[in-house]
Design a protein around this motif. Sequence first.
Motif, mmCIF file in Angstrom:
data_model
loop_
_atom_site.group_PDB
_atom_site.id
_atom_site.type_symbol
_atom_site.label_atom_id
_atom_site.label_comp_id
_atom_site.label_asym_id
_atom_site.label_seq_id
_atom_site.Cartn_x
_atom_site.Cartn_y
_atom_site.Cartn_z
ATOM 1 N N THR A 149 0.844 -1.193 0.000
ATOM 2 C CA THR A 149 0.000 0.000 0.000
ATOM 3 C C THR A 149 0.885 1.252 0.000
ATOM 4 O OG1 THR A 149 -0.096 0.046 2.409
ATOM 5 C CG2 THR A 149 -1.845 -1.163 1.278
ATOM 6 N N VAL A 150 0.308 2.348 -0.397
ATOM 7 C CA VAL A 150 1.035 3.616 -0.430
ATOM 8 C C VAL A 150 0.952 4.271 0.949
ATOM 9 C CG1 VAL A 150 1.162 5.897 -1.505
ATOM 10 C CG2 VAL A 150 0.553 3.906 -2.881
ATOM 11 N N SER A 151 2.107 4.671 1.467
ATOM 12 C CA SER A 151 2.150 5.304 2.786
ATOM 13 C C SER A 151 2.053 6.822 2.642
ATOM 14 C CB SER A 151 3.461 4.933 3.495
ATOM 15 O OG SER A 151 4.546 5.625 2.896
ATOM 16 N N ASN A 152 2.083 7.525 3.763
ATOM 17 C CA ASN A 152 2.101 8.991 3.762
ATOM 18 C C ASN A 152 3.527 9.531 3.729
ATOM 19 O OD1 ASN A 152 -0.663 9.194 3.847
ATOM 20 N ND2 ASN A 152 -0.756 9.349 6.070
ATOM 21 N N GLU A 153 4.522 8.624 3.691
ATOM 22 C CA GLU A 153 5.921 9.047 3.713
ATOM 23 C C GLU A 153 6.356 9.504 2.322
ATOM 24 O OE1 GLU A 153 10.324 7.227 4.773
ATOM 25 O OE2 GLU A 153 8.536 6.082 5.311
ATOM 26 N N LEU A 154 6.867 10.731 2.257
ATOM 27 C CA LEU A 154 7.294 11.320 0.987
ATOM 28 C C LEU A 154 8.730 10.962 0.649
ATOM 29 C CD1 LEU A 154 5.799 14.860 1.565
ATOM 30 C CD2 LEU A 154 5.160 13.307 -0.290
ATOM 31 N N GLU A 155 8.993 10.808 -0.648
ATOM 32 C CA GLU A 155 10.348 10.639 -1.160
ATOM 33 C C GLU A 155 10.536 11.635 -2.302
ATOM 34 O OE1 GLU A 155 11.762 6.128 -0.819
ATOM 35 O OE2 GLU A 155 10.142 6.408 -2.263
ATOM 36 N N PHE A 156 11.763 12.132 -2.438
ATOM 37 C CA PHE A 156 12.092 13.113 -3.457
ATOM 38 C C PHE A 156 13.233 12.579 -4.308
ATOM 39 C CE2 PHE A 156 10.112 15.086 0.087
ATOM 40 C CZ PHE A 156 9.173 15.915 -0.498
ATOM 41 N N LEU A 157 13.152 12.828 -5.606
ATOM 42 C CA LEU A 157 14.152 12.313 -6.534
ATOM 43 C C LEU A 157 15.181 13.392 -6.836
ATOM 44 C CD1 LEU A 157 14.920 9.852 -8.293
ATOM 45 C CD2 LEU A 157 13.649 10.935 -10.148
ATOM 46 N N VAL A 158 16.439 13.073 -6.575
ATOM 47 C CA VAL A 158 17.542 13.943 -6.963
ATOM 48 C C VAL A 158 18.368 13.199 -8.005
ATOM 49 C CG1 VAL A 158 17.643 15.229 -4.791
ATOM 50 C CG2 VAL A 158 19.039 13.183 -5.078
ATOM 51 N N ILE A 159 19.035 13.980 -8.827
ATOM 52 C CA ILE A 159 19.901 13.409 -9.860
ATOM 53 C C ILE A 159 21.290 14.001 -9.697
ATOM 54 C CG2 ILE A 159 18.041 12.971 -11.494
ATOM 55 C CD1 ILE A 159 18.886 15.586 -12.942
ATOM 56 N N THR A 160 22.260 13.306 -10.242
ATOM 57 C CA THR A 160 23.615 13.854 -10.233
ATOM 58 C C THR A 160 23.771 14.799 -11.417
ATOM 59 O OG1 THR A 160 24.442 11.991 -11.538
ATOM 60 C CG2 THR A 160 24.672 11.840 -9.128
ATOM 61 N N SER A 161 24.705 15.726 -11.271
ATOM 62 C CA SER A 161 25.065 16.572 -12.402
ATOM 63 C C SER A 161 25.712 15.674 -13.458
ATOM 64 C CB SER A 161 26.032 17.672 -11.956
ATOM 65 O OG SER A 161 27.247 17.090 -11.506
ATOM 66 N N GLN A 162 25.870 16.177 -14.654
ATOM 67 C CA GLN A 162 26.471 15.351 -15.702
ATOM 68 C C GLN A 162 27.902 14.960 -15.352
ATOM 69 O OE1 GLN A 162 25.901 17.325 -19.485
ATOM 70 N NE2 GLN A 162 23.902 16.376 -19.723
ATOM 71 N N LYS A 163 28.585 15.794 -14.593
ATOM 72 C CA LYS A 163 29.937 15.460 -14.155
ATOM 73 C C LYS A 163 29.920 14.554 -12.931
ATOM 74 C CE LYS A 163 31.854 19.632 -16.102
ATOM 75 N NZ LYS A 163 32.313 20.977 -15.865
ATOM 76 N N GLY A 164 28.728 14.366 -12.351
ATOM 77 C CA GLY A 164 28.566 13.425 -11.262
ATOM 78 C C GLY A 164 29.037 13.886 -9.902
ATOM 79 N N ASN A 165 29.327 15.175 -9.735
ATOM 80 C CA ASN A 165 29.873 15.623 -8.454
ATOM 81 C C ASN A 165 28.900 16.420 -7.605
ATOM 82 O OD1 ASN A 165 29.797 17.840 -10.076
ATOM 83 N ND2 ASN A 165 31.951 18.379 -9.880
ATOM 84 N N ALA A 166 27.648 16.537 -8.003
ATOM 85 C CA ALA A 166 26.670 17.293 -7.228
ATOM 86 C C ALA A 166 25.287 16.695 -7.428
ATOM 87 C CB ALA A 166 26.679 18.753 -7.660
#
Length: 157
Positions: A27-44
Amino acid sequence: MACLVARTGRELQRCIPYRYKNGIDGTVSNELEFLVITSQKGNAFMFPKGGWELDESVEEAASRESLEEAGVLGNVEHQLGQWSFMSKSHDTYYEGYMFPLFVKEQLDLWPEKNVRQRIWMTAAKAREACQHSWMKEALDILVERLTSEQKQKDEEV
């Protein structure tokens, strides 16, 4: 499957992809998740971003950039705000719009898969991972909006 190629844009926007975490029982909970990505150089770590073309709205561009950079599809929601920020590469200030994207689907293949990693995080971890204060501020606004909406729903039940 259609061949997707990343486009180059004119004005700037960012999306904060989010979802509600699935519970152990499916089941779906009330807990949120957020998607982050790396920069193209992969350092941020950052949220998907880019420009919008003359033939699309800023919301359409936000959705497209989330697909190209993070491989997610969903609903772009009401704008979180507008921030000024300094471009590292051009040494000038830009105006950027921030939108939430409620993720409905995560793809296995996407245009920038080979140059970026994507990671789902809690709000606290995503806030810690973001380097810029304006990104943290936008995330805080989104978390407040979503938790306020959830409280209203809970009170109605």
